[in-house]
Write an enzyme that holds these catalytic residues in place. Structure first.
Site: not given
Lengths: 871, 871
Positions: A22, A92, A101, A103, A336, A454, A560, A616, A743, A762, A764, A766-767, A829, A849
């Protein structure tokens, strides 16, 4: 001494971190010569110093404020506590990021028993003066002393009822004087203190209160929800009051320069005559649409339109502007970038680009990639959701909306679907055995698990909407019922699931579908033009592949193969294979699986054609394929013609304490090479089939879970042998490559060695994240929520890449891999492959990629474009 | 062209990698002027080139061999194929590391139908000449053509039986001529080839055969067992023959310069008159003790004694010397450091130092740390083990020997022990519930699990001998019997367990106990003098602590508080705590546990006194404390006065898919702070108790499993609050520190941040290795053995630190941690803390201490000394 106070004329729009949004925008408007009431801003730094160190206003800060005030007084010709021209100000909050809204604000500060009279006299409007005073008393009481607003409102209501007034406007000067008297008594009663009569006291108390409001509960919650850091603080803007409530030639309003709902180019807003700012928001009176102002105050309206145009052009974005008209004089109080729906965002970015206001790159930077979700998934209309009965709130695991009948297992799901019904699978948690049931369901609901459980992963992969961790649901799968706080749901009852917001409703709610607009398509084509990184999809079913390509996926980053083994006769053959006692017994199931896999890959290649595709090889632990529970074992024993006793022992021997860290991936490939041989044979035979038809399929075969170089060496040699033999037999040319998934933390350190063998990497993630943190995705739900609440984790690392740990491992892997092979193709991936903030990091790393689930493909396409622009 | 052939006079003892041990030592002895028969060595490089590239003898190599041969001919005055002075040579393998008997040797090469006559004439000893020839035919046939030795031996036996000869010595020249004739027929029959008459042909064929013998099966196995690399290759030594079988004034023998059994300083060896080298080894005739040679051939004996002294002094170690006497002339054929028992090794190192031959440091470097195991654990005598019936072979998880009655569970174990019996716990695998039973057993045997399975780790920790992974045992815990290949063992039957060699025997074998000798103690004191790293112990029971301090531990590196919760009433209280529904219900068990823990820590501190002690707060997942199986749940429900139904649900809700990656360690501390608060209270209260008695206990409190900085920040603050409150109450001074375990890969990357909070680091290499590789210690047994066999892993990374991956993470952590706190104390408390090769790496890293199980403490003390010497 640090400069803690800035005149509006000293700032500009770039100074948001210090002056708040502001304050910075007010300064910018002053610079633009717009009619902004005089004022100054106390910095966010001053706020944080107050909150973390001093806990009081230092003499230095006070003196800076008073200096700024003097300046204000001299240039406005008004003075605090003056009997002729009393200066009134607004106080303000305003932080770096808009927190509407959240504060506190105080208007009309400077009024007291004396100046209220002066104001009445000066304006010749006693009613107006006392209206201002009662508003100050009310706001100041709430904000500074924490007096409940109820106490003031109750009395106000009482007066109106007593006099049969319909609205506040009907209150007379006398009424208001009485109200002021009673409000002051409320102070004494509630906090045993008088309302402070000194304007300077009022001001300092108000500043402190605004500082403190940074840490009020609702602000904290808002910040957590919107990922805003806690150490930014709020600035405080002190501004000369202008009065929209000084008569019928005055008013106040809010307007957007374009429609925030559709993005259409026309002024969109509303205003109230004879009112102050908060009256519009409060909704006590119904405001009028902005265009009616053209008739009522044509000059002010015209000026406003001009200013709106100027601001939009200046900021190169649709603006949300607050204004006040005092005696037909227009003042701008705030501007704004306006909040908007996803559809409006795309339309506005597109239009601004077409109008020549912004470039293609700027248009792309205007958009939040996550918004795309709203555009592509069907949704419940807001109206419907408002009135529906909520059954549970959980984590929004996979976006979209769906309705259907409750089922509790795959068998029932299929039965209902065969009867033409739509179903929603509700379980405590899901396992691979449920996949078939999940695939026919419209939505998945679980009471356990997290965003990467899962159920969540599979649902996102399938583009099915999903809500997990509905902790208040007691799901009794045996009794086929769900107990929720408000009652019981039986199998076959309808529920509705909002996967974008994580809500489950009772009954069958109506939905709105969404289509890709031409605006959307054009913007996405701009994204593809500027991007460095490609976007691929993680998919293996024809449905997902088709969806992803329609969404613009440029290839497949992860197929997969194990997902193909989880259904029907495949699962039986897989089980027969795993349970075989010797290699002779393995032959038959391997042969059948080979046939099935050839069919699978032929179907896949027929869709992917010549697009890049990473396949894979088998990854999960063997026991994932095995039956659980006595009943299933009994059935399987019958099917496979084995004794139950033998089967139980065999299943038990394949069980692992920590399957995620167990006998899986390339470890199975090494100890049990027949499966990988069969899979590669299937891939190559299928590919050969297409090559013969003139389609140059080029499969990228990926070996998972490599941690030592020799795993890769041995398996690569084995697989090349299998592949080359077939290619020689077929007498054709087929370009296939063999690469590895990165991974395992150790793989990052030996990436130079792996690059000697691998033709691509690639990640992995997650692992890799599991191992870097030591968090099991299946179990982390038990503490990860607490961790986020207690701010031990800035975000769920499975959703947003952890740059400090996992990112550093990735950097090491990329550096070492490219040391050996400078052109090594490297992708991602894991789940974070579709996360915009993670994508920015992948751009820095120089990856080739990212790959993500089908419905995240467009999000990733926009994110990679933004990453390329920001590089 | 590469130099592939070296005259003995061209080499020296340093050239072992190129010339092999035998070749290098022969060269060294030539340099020393000792009577070594003339010869040359073909390098190990030539061998590896042959094996990996050429697979035939190149013209270049042949020509180098022939040049060396010419040299030999001219300086010996003998010639190949000469009718007057035929040159005969031995062809012997010899690699860098001694691999006794693993590769091939051919003696008397150069003989043929013509030269055998010349030899007979020249020596006037027809019998001798034909004895040499038949030996050549036999060895050459076996080594070059792979004819089974049986075929030759059978005929030899036949001739001896026919003539009623007691030994080979009685064979006449005529007999031997006939034998030679028949042996040559065996060639034709077996391999359809004539024995090659050309000495050069013989030589080349022999060289190739010796090269190939590097890869024969037994050599491969030996290398795998002794950790010798496969790419070293063997050298080939060609040496002029000297004949110990040329009459009664000739002989051959082997002698050690000190006793290889006890280390006592006297010549120890044996010889045979009129024999060639292999006769001593073959054991056909009984050799005579070396001192009798003094009478028979005093001159040769005297010379030998002189040479033995010279060689021992020269090599500064006990030597194993092969010699031959030809017509009273002494020749030395080989010298090498002699193999010896652990006791002898210590005695010899000590004596050599005391004699002034070597320095203290050299004495320490003479010893293999692992040998200490043999010194400290009781053992079965070799005689006994030879004749006992083996039941199974598994992995030698914890050294030592034990006998006892077979039991299958903790309950039975205790019952037997109460009756005064000794027991051995036999289980498929063990779990924390078995700990009490394990602690009263003499040994543990399991059919599953690996070297770091629960059974193995706990057994080593307790100093109990243990054999795991006895795959051929079918353990039926329900039927209380074990089926092995030779029968059935019932509960209560005696078995004997050799934990050092991984063997289980039937019955109760006799044992030999070992005591620490004064020699051992002195050497260990030398070790402590030169060491940089301290050695601490991982222990928590009074027994283990006492043992470890007796073994010289300098402090405690890891006190696992959870081990204290696994027995009797503690477990019940712990279960009551976990299963409590709210914090009110938690109070009672917490109070009881506090009392118990105060007692625990007081006991511990009474033993550790002012020694450094790291106490790790609770680490394992909660469900490890829970009951398994319906029966246990039923009992516990009764005990805790809960319904079975409730208990089962609660247990189920605490179950995790991958507990190793789950809700444990500091994650529990964060979500469930009462336990850590209670533990710290107990630690501090106990410590205060000792401080009041004037003993300045200084506990180092360790927070496990930290992965993000804030875990440490929050918990440290909490624990300091608890601790300081008590210290203030007690009004004393107590130095305690709070540090963290580094066991999560991410912790290594943020070690700089962690060092801001932590007062010390301790590497938990077990978990760190698990996560770096993604191997669960509980499950990796299923593939890690295959991995080692297929050489995917050079060693079990849980036993020997993986420097490439885990080591690199540790290096990062040390660097970053010390960047922030240059003096940060850093130790290791994982399994590898007691592994000598890992310790060498820890020395490089600049750690402060290693910590290991009690029985590994002396091993580690020697290893840290060696690491300091080698730095």
């Amino acid at each position: 001494m640090k400069k803690n106070v800035y005149q509006f004329s000293e700032g500009n729009a770039e100074m948001k971190p210090l002056l708040g949004g502001k304050g910075a925008n007010l300064a910018e408007m002053v610079k633009l010569g717009l009619p902004v009431p005089e004022g100054f801003t106390i910095t966010t730094e001053a706020c944080m110093t107050y909150l973390t160190q001093d806990h009081y206003l230092t003499e230095d800060l006070k003196s800076q404020i008073l200096t700024a005030l003097k300046h204000m007084e001299s240039s406005s010709g008004k003075k605090f506590d003056d009997t002729e021209k009393p200066l009134l100000v607004s106080v303000r909050s305003g932080s770096m990021y808009s927190m509407p809204g959240m504060m506190d604000t105080i208007l009309n500060l400077g009024l007291n028993d004396k100046t209220v009279e002066s104001l009445a006299e000066q304006t010749q409007n006693e009613r107006f003066a006392y209206d201002c005073y009662r508003r100050l008393l009310q706001m100041f009481g709430e904000v500074v002393f924490g007096i409940e607003s109820q106490r003031f409102e109750q009395y106000l209501t009482h007066v109106k009822e007593k006099n049969n007034y319909a609205s506040d406007n009907e209150l007379t000067a006398e009424d208001l004087k009485e109200i002021v008297k009673v409000f002051k008594e409320i102070y004494l009663e509630s906090v045993k203190k008088e309302f402070p009569q000194g304007p300077i006291d009022q001001l300092f108390m108000a500043v402190e209160a605004v500082f403190r409001s940074w840490n009020n509960h609702r602000a904290q919650v808002y910040r957590r929800l919107h990922g805003i850091a806690d150490d930014l603080g709020t600035a405080v803007n002190i501004q000369t009051m202008v009065f929209g409530n000084s008569g019928q030639k005055s008013g106040t309003g809010v307007a957007f320069t374009r429609s925030p709902a559709t993005g259409d180019k026309h002024i969109f807003g509303e205003y109230l005559i004879n009112a102050q700012g908060e009256d519009v928001v409060a909704g006590i009176r119904t405001p009028e649409p902005i265009d009616t102002l053209a008739e009522k105050m044509p000059k002010a309206y015209e000026e406003f339109i001009k200013i709106a145009d100027l601001l939009e052009n200046h900021y190169q974005d649709m603006q949300d502007i607050e204004f006040t008209i005092e005696e037909e004089r227009l003042f701008v109080l705030q501007t704004r970038s306006g909040k908007r729906t996803a559809a409006a965002a795309f339309k506005i970015a597109y239009d601004l680009k077409e109008e020549g206001v912004i470039s293609k790159e700027q248009a792309l930077m205007h958009l939040k990639p996550e918004m795309i979700d709203q555009l592509l998934h069907p949704v419940f209309s807001k109206e419907v959701a408002k009135t529906a009965q909520e059954v549970a709130r959980g984590l929004p695991a996979s976006p979209g909306a769906a309705t259907g009948r409750v089922v509790f297992d795959a068998g029932q799901a299929k039965k209902y679907v065969e009867d033409g019904e739509e179903v929603i699978l509700v379980r405590r948690e899901t396992s691979p055995e449920d996949v078939e049931g999940m695939s026919v369901s419209n939505a998945i609901v679980t009471s356990c698990g997290g965003m990467t459980s899962h159920a969540a992963v599979v649902a996102r992969g399938m583009g099915i909407c999903c809500v997990v961790a509905c902790a208040n649901l007691t799901i009794n799968e045996a009794a086929r019922s769900i107990i929720f706080d408000g009652g019981v749901i039986e199998e076959g009852d309808f529920i509705s699931v909002d996967g974008s917001n994580g809500i489950v409703f009772l009954g069958k709610l109506e939905m709105e579908k969404t289509e890709e607009s031409s605006v959307f398509k054009t913007i996405m084509s701009w994204a593809d033009e500027v991007a460095d990184l490609n976007v691929r999809v993680n998919a293996e079913t024809p449905k997902d592949l088709t969806t992803a390509f329609a969404f613009g996926a440029q290839g497949v980053g992860l197929t997969r193969t194990e997902h193909m083994f989880f259904e029907g006769k495949r699962l039986t053959e897989m089980r027969r294979l795993i349970l075989a006692g010797d290699s002779a017994q393995r032959k038959a199931p391997l042969k059948k699986l080979l046939e099935i896999q050839i069919e699978d890959f032929t179907n896949i290649f027929n869709i992917t054609q010549e697009k890049a595709i990473v396949i894979r090889l088998l990854d999960p632990p063997l026991h994932e394929f095995l039956p659980h529970g006595a009943e299933e074992i009994r059935q399987l024993a019958k099917e496979l013609e084995l004794t139950e006793d033998y089967l139980e022992k065999r299943v038990h021997s394949l069980m692992e304490t920590n399957p995620m860290l167990g006998h899986r991936g390339c470890r199975l490939g090494v100890t049990f090479p027949e499966i990988y041989e069969m899979q590669v044979e299937a891939i190559i035979r299928s590919a050969c089939g297409l090559v013969k038809k003139g389609i140059n399929v080029a499969p990228e075969i990926m070996i998972p879970l490599v941690g030592v170089k020799k795993e890769l060496t041995i398996l690569k040699e084995l697989l090349i042998q299998v592949a080359d033999k077939i290619i020689a037999e077929e007498n054709i040319t087929l370009d296939y490559t063999i690469g590895t998934m990165i991974e395992i933390p150790r793989a990052c350190f030996i990436a130079d060695q792996l690059a000697e063998e691998a033709e691509f990497f690639s990640f992995g993630t997650n692992d890799l994240t599991q191992l870097t943190y030591g968090y099991s995705r299946d179990d982390a739900g038990k503490f990860i929520t607490t961790y986020q609440q207690k701010k031990l984790l800035p975000a769920d690392p499975f959703q947003k890449l952890d740059v400090e740990g996992v990112g550093e491992l990735m950097r090491i892997a990329v550096e070492r891999g490219r040391q050996v092979k400078p052109d090594l193709k490297i992708g991602v991936c894991g789940e974070v492959g579709g996360d915009p903030s993670s994508i920015a990091f992948f751009q820095q790393l120089g990856l080739n990629y990212v790959s993500c689930s089908p419905y995240r493909v467009p999000i990733a396409r926009l994110a990679v474009a933004q990453a390329a622009i920001m590089k």
